[in-house]
Design a protein around this motif. Structure first.
Motif, PDB file in Angstrom:
ATOM      1  N   ASP A  85      50.857  34.830  44.746  1.00  0.00           N
ATOM      2  CA  ASP A  85      50.609  36.070  43.998  1.00  0.00           C
ATOM      3  C   ASP A  85      51.828  36.988  44.004  1.00  0.00           C
ATOM      4  OD1 ASP A  85      48.139  35.465  43.051  1.00  0.00           O
ATOM      5  OD2 ASP A  85      47.008  36.714  44.443  1.00  0.00           O
ATOM      6  N   MET A  86      52.528  37.058  45.153  1.00  0.00           N
ATOM      7  CA  MET A  86      53.752  37.864  45.212  1.00  0.00           C
ATOM      8  C   MET A  86      54.741  37.373  44.151  1.00  0.00           C
ATOM      9  SD  MET A  86      53.985  40.314  47.323  1.00  0.00           S
ATOM     10  CE  MET A  86      55.609  40.645  47.980  1.00  0.00           C
ATOM     11  N   LEU A  87      54.803  36.037  44.021  1.00  0.00           N
ATOM     12  CA  LEU A  87      55.753  35.433  43.093  1.00  0.00           C
ATOM     13  C   LEU A  87      55.330  35.621  41.645  1.00  0.00           C
ATOM     14  CD1 LEU A  87      58.249  33.480  42.789  1.00  0.00           C
ATOM     15  CD2 LEU A  87      56.568  31.641  42.701  1.00  0.00           C
ATOM     16  N   ILE A  88      54.120  35.216  41.306  1.00  0.00           N
ATOM     17  CA  ILE A  88      53.781  35.152  39.877  1.00  0.00           C
ATOM     18  C   ILE A  88      53.468  36.518  39.276  1.00  0.00           C
ATOM     19  CG2 ILE A  88      53.011  32.750  40.076  1.00  0.00           C
ATOM     20  CD1 ILE A  88      50.172  33.623  39.821  1.00  0.00           C
ATOM     21  N   SER A  89      53.309  37.535  40.121  1.00  0.00           N
ATOM     22  CA  SER A  89      53.086  38.877  39.572  1.00  0.00           C
ATOM     23  C   SER A  89      54.395  39.499  39.059  1.00  0.00           C
ATOM     24  CB  SER A  89      52.469  39.782  40.641  1.00  0.00           C
ATOM     25  OG  SER A  89      53.300  39.810  41.785  1.00  0.00           O
ATOM     26  N   VAL A 125      40.626  38.314  46.821  1.00  0.00           N
ATOM     27  CA  VAL A 125      40.664  36.902  46.435  1.00  0.00           C
ATOM     28  C   VAL A 125      41.943  36.599  45.649  1.00  0.00           C
ATOM     29  CG1 VAL A 125      39.416  35.056  45.267  1.00  0.00           C
ATOM     30  CG2 VAL A 125      38.152  36.921  46.335  1.00  0.00           C
ATOM     31  N   HIS A 126      42.947  36.067  46.346  1.00  0.00           N
ATOM     32  CA  HIS A 126      44.219  35.781  45.674  1.00  0.00           C
ATOM     33  C   HIS A 126      44.032  34.768  44.552  1.00  0.00           C
ATOM     34  CE1 HIS A 126      46.888  38.165  48.084  1.00  0.00           C
ATOM     35  NE2 HIS A 126      46.244  37.766  49.178  1.00  0.00           N
ATOM     36  N   GLY A 127      44.711  35.017  43.451  1.00  0.00           N
ATOM     37  CA  GLY A 127      44.652  34.081  42.325  1.00  0.00           C
ATOM     38  C   GLY A 127      43.519  34.344  41.348  1.00  0.00           C
ATOM     39  N   TYR A 161      45.738  45.865  50.932  1.00  0.00           N
ATOM     40  CA  TYR A 161      47.117  46.256  50.583  1.00  0.00           C
ATOM     41  C   TYR A 161      48.041  45.090  50.240  1.00  0.00           C
ATOM     42  CZ  TYR A 161      45.243  50.437  52.718  1.00  0.00           C
ATOM     43  OH  TYR A 161      44.427  51.474  53.025  1.00  0.00           O
ATOM     44  N   ASP A 162      47.450  43.962  49.841  1.00  0.00           N
ATOM     45  CA  ASP A 162      48.299  42.864  49.384  1.00  0.00           C
ATOM     46  C   ASP A 162      48.308  42.822  47.858  1.00  0.00           C
ATOM     47  OD1 ASP A 162      49.363  41.587  51.631  1.00  0.00           O
ATOM     48  OD2 ASP A 162      47.403  40.703  52.104  1.00  0.00           O
ATOM     49  N   ILE A 163      49.391  42.250  47.307  1.00  0.00           N
ATOM     50  CA  ILE A 163      49.453  42.092  45.851  1.00  0.00           C
ATOM     51  C   ILE A 163      48.569  40.914  45.457  1.00  0.00           C
ATOM     52  CG2 ILE A 163      50.971  41.567  43.879  1.00  0.00           C
ATOM     53  CD1 ILE A 163      51.427  44.348  45.168  1.00  0.00           C
ATOM     54  N   THR A 164      47.746  41.126  44.442  1.00  0.00           N
ATOM     55  CA  THR A 164      46.833  40.067  43.975  1.00  0.00           C
ATOM     56  C   THR A 164      47.074  39.833  42.482  1.00  0.00           C
ATOM     57  OG1 THR A 164      45.241  41.832  43.597  1.00  0.00           O
ATOM     58  CG2 THR A 164      44.929  40.506  45.580  1.00  0.00           C
ATOM     59  N   THR A 165      46.620  38.680  41.993  1.00  0.00           N
ATOM     60  CA  THR A 165      46.620  38.454  40.542  1.00  0.00           C
ATOM     61  C   THR A 165      45.188  38.168  40.086  1.00  0.00           C
ATOM     62  OG1 THR A 165      47.121  36.095  40.731  1.00  0.00           O
ATOM     63  CG2 THR A 165      48.991  37.605  40.485  1.00  0.00           C
ATOM     64  N   LEU A 166      44.956  38.375  38.791  1.00  0.00           N
ATOM     65  CA  LEU A 166      43.591  38.415  38.256  1.00  0.00           C
ATOM     66  C   LEU A 166      43.137  37.130  37.583  1.00  0.00           C
ATOM     67  CD1 LEU A 166      43.839  41.938  36.552  1.00  0.00           C
ATOM     68  CD2 LEU A 166      43.181  41.401  38.905  1.00  0.00           C
ATOM     69  N   GLY A 167      43.910  36.049  37.737  1.00  0.00           N
ATOM     70  CA  GLY A 167      43.563  34.798  37.051  1.00  0.00           C
ATOM     71  C   GLY A 167      44.306  34.729  35.727  1.00  0.00           C
ATOM     72  N   ARG A 168      44.520  33.504  35.235  1.00  0.00           N
ATOM     73  CA  ARG A 168      45.314  33.320  34.021  1.00  0.00           C
ATOM     74  C   ARG A 168      44.706  34.092  32.855  1.00  0.00           C
ATOM     75  NH1 ARG A 168      49.505  29.717  34.502  1.00  0.00           N
ATOM     76  NH2 ARG A 168      50.283  31.073  32.862  1.00  0.00           N
ATOM     77  N   GLY A 169      45.548  34.719  32.108  1.00  0.00           N
ATOM     78  CA  GLY A 169      45.077  35.561  31.000  1.00  0.00           C
ATOM     79  C   GLY A 169      44.633  36.942  31.463  1.00  0.00           C
ATOM     80  N   GLY A 170      44.935  37.260  32.728  1.00  0.00           N
ATOM     81  CA  GLY A 170      44.401  38.472  33.348  1.00  0.00           C
ATOM     82  C   GLY A 170      44.913  39.801  32.813  1.00  0.00           C
TER      83      GLY A 170
END
Ligand code: ADP
Ligand code: ASP
Ligand code: MG
Length: 416
Positions: A85-89, A125-127, A161-170
């Protein structure tokens, strides 16, 4: 992975509706290169010049999220979800910073924000994180200072306090959640097609652009393969009554409106569209109970779709990308299982189905006439979904599109 412990929808209490706030979201193709970023900047500045308080949510440039994912797997076979998530954000951050520079060059004030800076708070929930809160104070402050606000889509900061992503197309969901939190009546989704079509226009050239689609239909369309909107964004739009306008970045034409159902949507065409997926895994499991099985799969983050139980056997389908997680979970349960990977799905969606029998009969007839026999059929009140062999998917889409006359002007549901 921790399951969400929070209210599943963003908490937006105290959100003060502000008239004239416009949320515009631009997808990856729309910001794919420097020239396109400059065009998008111009479009954003024009919207500001018309008197709107503008918040623009941007996706990562072109396929750069795919490139980042690939990079991670080149370094490690099983990247830690937190680090992934750190990377792809990062991709969306690049687009926003570049767009802010381009906007400055056009003589307007802009500020770029990461999801975290914009107050997008998610579960842990990462990813596949879900937005649980939008703390829009910083955005309001910037808008009050007459700035254009650029928000990096697809990401937030978790309650840990961690960086998360919302799923593809998020990024779609970032935009809709912000529109809800800022009290914007409409969220404009700018993309590389000029609306939602009766089928993927890249597959079916005769597909028609729909004038309006209800939230329920759009949920089913998105969930069954029309990737033009992330499913979650439609859920958030529906629960917070945010109207969506899906339209082209490259033209000024009106696109498709996603909003409450209204009978005018149904008087011209019962069916709104045909969707497909090319790759779906179908699992057959013996020797456990649905309660145990689905608890384990949910814990493993597997997005289970169709579930059928016949006697002691349980059949379920899940996306191909969840294959490893599902396999590990089933091995861990110690059950007997097998999986097929030669299937895709084709679905017919339409709110008119609720009150008009015979839609299923017509769909099966059209498939049978083309020599296609579904392996598994599932329905909802407004959807009929068939698993067919992957190599038959394209033909099945074309046959159903023709059978329901979705190539005719009436399919567009155009009204005044
Ligand atoms: P963005 O990068 O703007 O978020 P996406 O690639 O996520 O765009 O979604 C747009 C794509 O969705 C289109 O290029 C189109 O091929 C595909 N698509 C699939 N089904 C449909 C449909 N029914 N209507 C419109 N587009 C669709
Ligand atoms: N860049 C992310 C993706 O490719 C998010 C998005 O485009 O909406 O999935
Ligand atoms: Mg998208």
């Amino acid at each position: 992975m921790a399951a969400t412990e929070f209210e599943a929808l963003p908490a937006l209490e105290g959100a003060e509706p502000r008239l004239g706030t416009l949320v515009m979201k631009f997808g990856g193709t729309s910001v794919a290169d420097p020239a396109k970023i400059k065009d998008v900047a111009r479009r954003i500045v024009d919207a500001r010049a018309q008197g709107n308080r503008v918040v623009a949510v941007l996706s990562a440039m072109g396929d750069s999220t795919d490139d980042l994912v690939r990079l991670a797997y080149e370094v490690s076979p099983q990247p830690k979800p937190r680090e992934l998530d750190m990377l792809i954000s990062v991709g969306e951050r690049i687009s926003c910073a570049l767009a802010a520079m381009a906007i400055h060059d056009l003589g307007a004030e802009a500020i770029s924000l990461t999801g975290s800076q914009a107050g997008i708070v998610t579960d842990t929930v990462h990813g596949h994180a879900k937005i649980v809160d939008v703390r829009a104070r910083r955005i309001h402050e910037a808008l009050d200072q007459d700035r254009i606000v650029l928000v990096a889509g697809f990401q937030g900061v978790s309650t840990d306090y961690d960086i998360t992503t919302l799923g593809r197309g998020g990024s779609d969901t970032t935009a809709v959640a912000l529109a809800a939190a800022l009290g914007a009546g409409v969220c404009e989704i700018y993309t590389d097609v000029d609306g939602v079509y009766t089928a993927d226009p890249r597959l079916v050239p005769e597909a028609r652009k729909l004038h309006a689609v209800s939230y329920e239909e759009m949920l089913e369309l998105a969930a069954s393969g029309a990737k033009v909107l992330q499913v979650r964004s439609v859920e958030v739009a529906r629960s917070h009554s945010v109207k969506l306008h899906v339209r082209s970045t490259f033209s000024a034409a009106d696109g498709t409106w996603i909003r409450e159902e209204d009978e005018r949507m149904l008087e011209k065409a019962l069916i709104s569209g045909v969707t497909h997926t090319r790759e779906e895994m179908l699992y057959r499991v013996d020797g456990t109970t649905p309660a145990r099985l689905f608890a384990v799969l949910a814990n493993a983050g597997v997005n289970v779709d169709t579930i059928v139980r016949t006697g002691p056997e349980i059949l379920f389908s899940a996306p191909a990308e969840d294959r490893d997680a599902a396999g590990d979970a089933l091995d861990g349960l110690g059950v007997e299982w097998s999986a097929r990977d030669d299937l895709g799905t084709v679905s017919v969606i339409g709110a008119g189905m609720k009150s008009h029998p015979g839609v299923a009969a017509k769909a099966f007839e059209a498939l049978a006439a083309a020599g296609i026999e579904p392996d598994l059929v599932t329905t909802s009140p407004i959807k009929i979904s068939c698993h067919v062999r992957s190599e038959e998917v394209e033909r099945a889409v074309a046959e159903l599109h023709r059978a329901f006359e979705l190539d005719a002007p009436e399919a567009e549901r155009q009204h005044g």
